[in-house]
Design an enzyme around this catalytic site. Structure first.
Site, PDB file in Angstrom:
ATOM      1  N   GLY A 183     -10.127 -43.202   4.536  1.00  0.00           N
ATOM      2  CA  GLY A 183     -10.954 -42.009   4.354  1.00  0.00           C
ATOM      3  C   GLY A 183     -11.161 -41.290   5.666  1.00  0.00           C
ATOM      4  O   GLY A 183     -11.012 -41.897   6.732  1.00  0.00           O
TER       5      GLY A 183
ATOM      6  N   TYR B  67     -10.372 -47.118   6.507  1.00  0.00           N
ATOM      7  CA  TYR B  67     -11.823 -47.012   6.275  1.00  0.00           C
ATOM      8  C   TYR B  67     -12.302 -48.206   5.449  1.00  0.00           C
ATOM      9  O   TYR B  67     -13.359 -48.776   5.715  1.00  0.00           O
ATOM     10  CB  TYR B  67     -12.134 -45.710   5.529  1.00  0.00           C
ATOM     11  CG  TYR B  67     -13.611 -45.437   5.303  1.00  0.00           C
ATOM     12  CD1 TYR B  67     -14.298 -44.543   6.112  1.00  0.00           C
ATOM     13  CD2 TYR B  67     -14.310 -46.052   4.264  1.00  0.00           C
ATOM     14  CE1 TYR B  67     -15.646 -44.286   5.906  1.00  0.00           C
ATOM     15  CE2 TYR B  67     -15.653 -45.803   4.050  1.00  0.00           C
ATOM     16  CZ  TYR B  67     -16.316 -44.914   4.873  1.00  0.00           C
ATOM     17  OH  TYR B  67     -17.650 -44.655   4.666  1.00  0.00           O
TER      18      TYR B  67
ATOM     19  N   HIS C 240      -1.614 -48.100   7.109  1.00  0.00           N
ATOM     20  CA  HIS C 240      -1.442 -47.631   5.725  1.00  0.00           C
ATOM     21  C   HIS C 240      -0.159 -48.189   5.099  1.00  0.00           C
ATOM     22  O   HIS C 240       0.929 -47.690   5.385  1.00  0.00           O
ATOM     23  CB  HIS C 240      -1.403 -46.101   5.706  1.00  0.00           C
ATOM     24  CG  HIS C 240      -2.733 -45.506   6.018  1.00  0.00           C
ATOM     25  ND1 HIS C 240      -3.671 -45.249   5.053  1.00  0.00           N
ATOM     26  CD2 HIS C 240      -3.304 -45.159   7.196  1.00  0.00           C
ATOM     27  CE1 HIS C 240      -4.759 -44.759   5.614  1.00  0.00           C
ATOM     28  NE2 HIS C 240      -4.563 -44.698   6.919  1.00  0.00           N
TER      29      HIS C 240
ATOM     30  N   GLU D  97       0.780 -47.822   2.098  1.00  0.00           N
ATOM     31  CA  GLU D  97       1.218 -46.974   0.981  1.00  0.00           C
ATOM     32  C   GLU D  97       2.169 -45.861   1.401  1.00  0.00           C
ATOM     33  O   GLU D  97       2.811 -45.249   0.563  1.00  0.00           O
ATOM     34  CB  GLU D  97       0.000 -46.386   0.252  1.00  0.00           C
ATOM     35  CG  GLU D  97      -0.836 -45.369   1.025  1.00  0.00           C
ATOM     36  CD  GLU D  97      -1.870 -45.991   1.980  1.00  0.00           C
ATOM     37  OE1 GLU D  97      -1.703 -47.162   2.364  1.00  0.00           O
ATOM     38  OE2 GLU D  97      -2.819 -45.289   2.367  1.00  0.00           O
TER      39      GLU D  97
ATOM     40  N   SER E 234       5.150 -25.874 -24.440  1.00  0.00           N
ATOM     41  CA  SER E 234       5.432 -24.850 -23.439  1.00  0.00           C
ATOM     42  C   SER E 234       6.885 -24.870 -22.990  1.00  0.00           C
ATOM     43  O   SER E 234       7.317 -23.997 -22.264  1.00  0.00           O
ATOM     44  CB  SER E 234       4.552 -25.102 -22.214  1.00  0.00           C
ATOM     45  OG  SER E 234       4.974 -26.293 -21.575  1.00  0.00           O
ATOM     46  N   GLY E 235       7.615 -25.908 -23.392  1.00  0.00           N
ATOM     47  CA  GLY E 235       8.978 -26.055 -22.882  1.00  0.00           C
ATOM     48  C   GLY E 235       9.014 -27.008 -21.706  1.00  0.00           C
ATOM     49  O   GLY E 235      10.077 -27.436 -21.282  1.00  0.00           O
ATOM     50  N   GLY E 236       7.840 -27.338 -21.173  1.00  0.00           N
ATOM     51  CA  GLY E 236       7.774 -28.258 -20.037  1.00  0.00           C
ATOM     52  C   GLY E 236       7.790 -29.712 -20.486  1.00  0.00           C
ATOM     53  O   GLY E 236       7.702 -30.017 -21.675  1.00  0.00           O
ATOM     54  N   VAL E 237       7.899 -30.606 -19.485  1.00  0.00           N
ATOM     55  CA  VAL E 237       8.028 -32.040 -19.779  1.00  0.00           C
ATOM     56  C   VAL E 237       6.752 -32.587 -20.427  1.00  0.00           C
ATOM     57  O   VAL E 237       6.807 -33.300 -21.431  1.00  0.00           O
ATOM     58  CB  VAL E 237       8.297 -32.826 -18.474  1.00  0.00           C
ATOM     59  CG1 VAL E 237       8.442 -34.306 -18.751  1.00  0.00           C
ATOM     60  CG2 VAL E 237       9.527 -32.286 -17.783  1.00  0.00           C
ATOM     61  N   ASP E 238       5.601 -32.247 -19.850  1.00  0.00           N
ATOM     62  CA  ASP E 238       4.363 -32.880 -20.309  1.00  0.00           C
ATOM     63  C   ASP E 238       4.059 -32.569 -21.776  1.00  0.00           C
ATOM     64  O   ASP E 238       3.731 -33.462 -22.551  1.00  0.00           O
ATOM     65  CB  ASP E 238       3.170 -32.446 -19.448  1.00  0.00           C
ATOM     66  CG  ASP E 238       3.379 -32.775 -17.984  1.00  0.00           C
ATOM     67  OD1 ASP E 238       4.217 -33.652 -17.702  1.00  0.00           O
ATOM     68  OD2 ASP E 238       2.728 -32.152 -17.128  1.00  0.00           O
ATOM     69  N   SER E 239       4.188 -31.286 -22.144  1.00  0.00           N
ATOM     70  CA  SER E 239       3.836 -30.944 -23.527  1.00  0.00           C
ATOM     71  C   SER E 239       4.867 -31.514 -24.497  1.00  0.00           C
ATOM     72  O   SER E 239       4.535 -31.867 -25.629  1.00  0.00           O
ATOM     73  CB  SER E 239       3.660 -29.448 -23.710  1.00  0.00           C
ATOM     74  OG  SER E 239       4.876 -28.776 -23.550  1.00  0.00           O
TER      75      SER E 239
ATOM     76  N   LYS F 280       3.342 -38.275 -13.130  1.00  0.00           N
ATOM     77  CA  LYS F 280       4.481 -37.514 -13.670  1.00  0.00           C
ATOM     78  C   LYS F 280       5.699 -38.402 -13.953  1.00  0.00           C
ATOM     79  O   LYS F 280       6.346 -38.275 -14.990  1.00  0.00           O
ATOM     80  CB  LYS F 280       4.862 -36.433 -12.657  1.00  0.00           C
ATOM     81  CG  LYS F 280       5.823 -35.406 -13.177  1.00  0.00           C
ATOM     82  CD  LYS F 280       5.090 -34.359 -13.956  1.00  0.00           C
ATOM     83  CE  LYS F 280       5.991 -33.287 -14.486  1.00  0.00           C
ATOM     84  NZ  LYS F 280       5.198 -32.239 -15.148  1.00  0.00           N
TER      85      LYS F 280
END
Ligand code: XMP
Length: 531
Positions: free
Chosen positions: A68, A96, A189, A191, A243-248, A387
């Protein structure tokens, strides 16, 4: 900082082996969650001062305390909730998180001098399961680790029960542990990719110390998610905007698997989609057990955009009209009780005001504003997925690969790629040029080498000679970028002969375009879109 928030009922199956990541505001917190999930372990991010009863209810198998920007020495800086120490599970404090651990458990911290930012090396002086499989290089007495440091404060004195695991001259206590209680602190870190063996350390923590098996996989997710969706949506119909997108698309496929024909998907044809898009969506979902409703609103969108040159005004008008058209369509349907949204985890983290890299892309900004307009209960089965997990879920649900790997496309569509006022003719010109560019990228196998590629219609005319005729027509710019996160990007290094072929095809095949240029500007300073 962040007030505790109530736990939302999730439509996501909660695996038994889950890791809690408490967020102290680091820009890397989201990365910790991604790395843990890449290791097959389910992790959730919650505020650094999450309430004890929520921590106990979450029942994690291990807790990671993030880094942090604040100093643990500042008055009012966040402390690790006491409940974390009574869980009896392994803890890993990062930066942190380590300093707060040291301070709260009876050790001491101090201002480091000099402050340490960037790449560094630490020497592992003491064996620990945390550093398992990190070998000694020939010529060294101890294993050395290249790490990424970013801190001004360091641990000065160990808390009782702890020992030093690793250090260097400027940070003598760079890693510490109390192996009996399985509590660990690391100043660097793990990550970030700049700590090349960081993933090994996280894996050791999860597998060797917390004894977590790592079984978080999308195939397991599907059955559980469907079950939970059927519980939540036990009666009535669900409305969803495609919408044509991946998520929808993934959202729709998941809902179809769970509730079949009780799903009412609507696709608003704004006239601002790419060539072949509406037909493509119809085709993808042709075999699904629901009726896809396509609302033709092309003229309404063109009217709303008439004479508007300012990009933000275009966005506002498109957003408002989208909500109107969608809400009108929804009101003609009966039996709708739920509205499904493709909210994904980065949206949740961002809107909750937690730390983590800010995300630029709002996957579902199109339907933002709808929940207030429509009296439906929200269903958000993707809200805890990243994603790449949404893509893996799409594969699991059998969606075609070309859809899953789609490049991002802005919600306001081609309206922000026709610079200046939008007309039916300008959209038509742009669509054809864009199609040729994308086709050529695909057939030459270069599509996967670009993160996003598209054409832009400039409000500038230039002279061309076509046949024996002089023409004075608009110019098209091609943009192709390479990026990991869309926050920074550089122009794709497409070969000149490839670009020349695209330019040739565009100027030959699209009457009304005079010239093609390639945009080689990076982001920053330029944004990816032109508007
Ligand atoms: P910029 O142009 O800001 O874009 O570098 C970064 C990414 O966001 C996409 N983008 C949008 N997506 N609505 C969206 O859904 C928008 O208004 C919008 N503007 C930009 C852009 O395509 C790129 O992937």
């Amino acid at each position: 900082m962040n007030p505790p928030r109530p736990i939302r009922p999730e439509v996501v199956p909660a695996p038994d082996e889950r890791v809690l990541i408490l967020d102290y505001g680091s820009q890397y917190t989201q990365l910790i969650a991604r790395r843990v999930r890449e290791l097959g372990v389910y992790a959730e991010i919650h505020p650094g001062d999450w309430a004890g009863e929520q921590i106990n209810a979450f029942a994690p198998r291990a807790v990671i305390l993030s880094g942090g920007p604040a100093s643990v020495l500042e008055a009012g800086s966040l402390r690790i909730p006491e409940a974390v120490f009574t869980l009896g599970v392994p803890l890993l404090g990062i930066c942190y998180g380590m300093q707060a651990l040291a301070l709260q458990l009876g050790g001491a911290v101090e201002e480091g001098s000099p402050r340490e930012y960037g790449s560094a090396e630490v020497e592992i002086g003491s064996a620990s399961p945390l550093f398992d499989a990190i070998a000694v290089k020939p010529g060294d007495d101890f294993p050395r680790l290249s790490v990424w440091m970013s801190h001004g404060i360091r641990v000065k004195a160990l808390p009782p029960g702890f020992r030093i695991l690793a250090g260097n001259a400027s940070t003598p206590i760079a890693a510490m542990s109390d192996e009996r209680r399985m509590w660990y602190g690391i100043q660097f870190h793990p990550e970030v990719r700049h700590t090349p063996l960081g993933v090994v350390i996280l894996k050791n923590f999860l597998e060797k110390i917390a004894k977590i098996k790592g079984q978080w996989r999308m195939d397991r997710f599907v059955d559980g998610a469907c079950e939970r969706l059927r519980e939540q949506v036990h009666t009535g119909r669900v409305l969803v905007a495609l919408s044509g997108g991946v998520d929808s698309a993934v959202l729709t496929a998941l809902l179809a698997r769970a509730i079949g024909d009780r799903l009412s998907p609507i696709l608003v044809d704004t006239g601002l989609l790419r060539q072949g898009e509406v037909a493509g969506i119809r085709e993808t979902f042709a075999s699904f057990p629901f009726e896809l409703r396509v609302v033709d609103a092309q003229e309404r969108f063109l009217d709303a955009l008439s004479g508007v040159a300012d990009p933000e005004e275009k966005r506002r008008r498109i957003g408002r009209l989208f909500i109107d058209v969608f809400a009108e369509a929804a009101q003609t349907l009966t039996g709708i009780r739920y509205l499904a949204q493709g909210t994904i985890y980065p949206d949740v983290i961002e809107s909750a005001g937690l730390g983590g890299a800010a995300q630029v892309i709002k996957s579902h900004h199109n339907v933002g504003g709808l929940p207030e307009r429509l009296p439906f209960e929200l269903v958000e089965p993707l809200r805890l997925l990243f994603k790449d997990e949404v893509r893996a879920l799409g594969r699991e649900l059998g969606l075609p690969e070309h859809l899953i790997r789609r490049q991002p496309f802005p919600g306001p569509g081609l309206a922000v790629r026709v610079l200046g006022p939008v007309t039916a003719e300008s959209v038509h010109l742009l669509r054809q040029a864009d199609r040729i560019f994308l086709d050529e990228l695909e057939t030459s196998g270069r599509e996967s080498a670009t993160s996003q590629a598209f054409a832009v219609l400039l409000p500038v005319c230039s002279v061309a000679v076509k046949g024996d005729q002089r023409a004075y027509e608009p110019v098209v710019a091609l943009r192709a970028v390479v990026t990991d996160d869309f926050m920074t990007a550089h122009a794709a290094e497409l070969p000149v002969d490839f670009l020349a072929r695209v330019a040739n095809r565009i100027t030959n095949e699209v009457p009304g375009l005079s010239r093609v240029v390639y945009d080689i500007t990076g982001k920053p300073p330029a944004t990816i879109e032109w508007e």
